[in-house]
Scaffold this active site. Structure first.
Site, PDB file in Angstrom:
ATOM      1  N   LEU A 219      42.622   8.764  15.969  1.00  0.00           N
ATOM      2  CA  LEU A 219      42.780   7.523  16.742  1.00  0.00           C
ATOM      3  C   LEU A 219      41.858   6.414  16.234  1.00  0.00           C
ATOM      4  CD1 LEU A 219      44.130   6.234  19.274  1.00  0.00           C
ATOM      5  CD2 LEU A 219      42.064   6.891  20.527  1.00  0.00           C
TER       6      LEU A 219
ATOM      7  N   HIS B  14      43.284  -3.462  16.399  1.00  0.00           N
ATOM      8  CA  HIS B  14      42.375  -2.933  17.419  1.00  0.00           C
ATOM      9  C   HIS B  14      41.290  -3.989  17.669  1.00  0.00           C
ATOM     10  CE1 HIS B  14      40.133   0.119  19.633  1.00  0.00           C
ATOM     11  NE2 HIS B  14      39.049  -0.292  19.000  1.00  0.00           N
TER      12      HIS B  14
ATOM     13  N   THR C 220      46.628   6.643  11.348  1.00  0.00           N
ATOM     14  CA  THR C 220      46.599   8.056  10.933  1.00  0.00           C
ATOM     15  C   THR C 220      46.406   8.906  12.196  1.00  0.00           C
ATOM     16  OG1 THR C 220      44.198   8.045  10.723  1.00  0.00           O
ATOM     17  CG2 THR C 220      45.464   7.444   8.762  1.00  0.00           C
TER      18      THR C 220
ATOM     19  N   LEU D   8      49.955   8.274  20.060  1.00  0.00           N
ATOM     20  CA  LEU D   8      51.062   8.832  19.294  1.00  0.00           C
ATOM     21  C   LEU D   8      50.678  10.210  18.774  1.00  0.00           C
ATOM     22  CD1 LEU D   8      51.932   5.565  17.378  1.00  0.00           C
ATOM     23  CD2 LEU D   8      53.330   6.637  19.165  1.00  0.00           C
TER      24      LEU D   8
ATOM     25  N   THR E 294      42.256 -14.737  19.607  1.00  0.00           N
ATOM     26  CA  THR E 294      42.599 -15.864  18.723  1.00  0.00           C
ATOM     27  C   THR E 294      42.521 -15.422  17.260  1.00  0.00           C
ATOM     28  OG1 THR E 294      41.769 -17.444  20.340  1.00  0.00           O
ATOM     29  CG2 THR E 294      41.939 -18.207  18.059  1.00  0.00           C
ATOM     30  N   GLN E 295      41.508 -14.600  16.961  1.00  0.00           N
ATOM     31  CA  GLN E 295      41.349 -14.125  15.577  1.00  0.00           C
ATOM     32  C   GLN E 295      42.386 -13.051  15.240  1.00  0.00           C
ATOM     33  OE1 GLN E 295      39.446 -15.726  13.460  1.00  0.00           O
ATOM     34  NE2 GLN E 295      39.034 -17.014  15.232  1.00  0.00           N
ATOM     35  N   GLU E 296      42.791 -12.266  16.237  1.00  0.00           N
ATOM     36  CA  GLU E 296      43.842 -11.274  15.999  1.00  0.00           C
ATOM     37  C   GLU E 296      45.110 -11.960  15.487  1.00  0.00           C
ATOM     38  OE1 GLU E 296      44.547  -8.626  19.316  1.00  0.00           O
ATOM     39  OE2 GLU E 296      42.449  -8.705  19.882  1.00  0.00           O
TER      40      GLU E 296
ATOM     41  N   SER F  66      51.530 -11.089  22.410  1.00  0.00           N
ATOM     42  CA  SER F  66      51.034 -12.286  21.704  1.00  0.00           C
ATOM     43  C   SER F  66      50.854 -12.003  20.210  1.00  0.00           C
ATOM     44  CB  SER F  66      49.730 -12.771  22.332  1.00  0.00           C
ATOM     45  OG  SER F  66      48.653 -11.894  22.048  1.00  0.00           O
TER      46      SER F  66
HETATM   47  C1  GRF Z   1      45.115  -7.177  22.234  1.00  0.00           C
HETATM   48  O1  GRF Z   1      43.762  -7.289  22.591  1.00  0.00           O
HETATM   49  C2  GRF Z   1      45.236  -6.203  21.095  1.00  0.00           C
HETATM   50  O2  GRF Z   1      44.067  -6.157  20.290  1.00  0.00           O
HETATM   51  C3  GRF Z   1      45.391  -4.903  21.794  1.00  0.00           C
HETATM   52  O3  GRF Z   1      46.298  -5.221  22.853  1.00  0.00           O
HETATM   53  C4  GRF Z   1      45.902  -6.513  23.369  1.00  0.00           C
HETATM   54  C5  GRF Z   1      47.110  -7.298  23.825  1.00  0.00           C
HETATM   55  O4  GRF Z   1      47.897  -7.561  22.719  1.00  0.00           O
HETATM   56  N1  GRF Z   1      45.898  -3.894  20.900  1.00  0.00           N
HETATM   57  P1  GRF Z   1      49.267  -8.443  22.841  1.00  0.00           P
HETATM   58  O5  GRF Z   1      48.914  -9.769  23.489  1.00  0.00           O
HETATM   59  O6  GRF Z   1      50.241  -7.670  23.734  1.00  0.00           O
HETATM   60  O7  GRF Z   1      49.715  -8.609  21.430  1.00  0.00           O
END
Ligand code: GRF
Length: 196
Positions: free
Chosen positions: A144, A109, A141, A93, A172-174, A13
């Site tokens: 983690l 995150h 970096t 990573l 939603t905010q992401e 998403s």
């Molecule tokens: C999200 O909560 C994101 O913050 C975390 O992975 C979750 C799913 O992300 N890193 P997405 O829907 O696959 O972009």
């Protein structure tokens, strides 16, 4: 125009939010969506948008992270990206991989870092009785979830919130924050984006 590679592990998403914003703003172009999981839903969604995709299943590599990362890097470097965006990418990573892209690799995150690095961020915020939560975009970096912060968005924790209701509010905010940070980062501006 900056060339953006996006790494996912699941539904993608955040990748979709980035792809849509780039299409709208024409400030950058997605040149690859890659996943460690060939069945990740985001791969099909990216392909449907005409974005080149790649999948390198990490499982056959077992504990040999460097071998997995070498195969992944090969796919990434073939598209000559300027910036890498980790978006729901769920593999740790190695410092070697990070060194290849340090300074041009971002991650989102789902917490207000430096609070709650790692997993289960919403459950931890709820357990702590936090009144607010949110998400952070940071440079990746070797430490983690601890690189320079490039943006944050805050949400209230509401009475009766569960992991799922809080996660949905943060997600939603992401989808607002990551594109806003990428737009700014693509111009070379590292001033943090702080969304109300
Ligand atoms: C999200 O909560 C994101 O913050 C975390 O992975 C979750 C799913 O992300 N890193 P997405 O829907 O696959 O972009």
């Amino acid at each position: 125009m900056k060339r953006i590679a996006i790494l996912i592990s699941g539904g993608g998403s955040n990748m979709l939010a980035l792809a849509r914003d780039m299409a709208e703003g024409a400030y950058a172009q997605p040149v690859l969506v890659a996943s460690n999981d060939p069945t990740a839903g985001g791969i099909a969604k990216a392909a449907a948008l005409g974005i080149p995709t790649a999948a390198v299943d990490h499982r056959p590599f077992g504990k040999d992270r460097p071998a997995f990362e070498a195969a992944l890097s090969e796919k990434i470097d073939a598209t000559n990206p300027d910036i890498l965006c980790l978006a729901g990418f769920m593999r740790i990573l190695t410092p070697g991989f990070i060194r290849r892209y340090e300074g041009r690799m971002l991650n989102i995150h789902p917490s207000l870092l430096p609070k709650y690095p790692g997993l289960h961020t919403h459950a931890r915020a709820l357990a702590a009785g936090d009144q607010e939560a949110g998400c952070t975009v940071h440079e990746v970096t070797a430490d983690l979830d601890a690189g320079p912060i490039l943006g944050q968005a805050r949400v209230p924790v509401l009475p009766g919130d569960t992991d799922d209701t809080l996660a949905a509010r943060v997600l939603t905010q992401e989808h607002r924050l990551y594109p806003a940070v990428l737009r700014r980062f693509a111009t070379g501006d590292r001033t943090p984006v702080l969304l109300p």
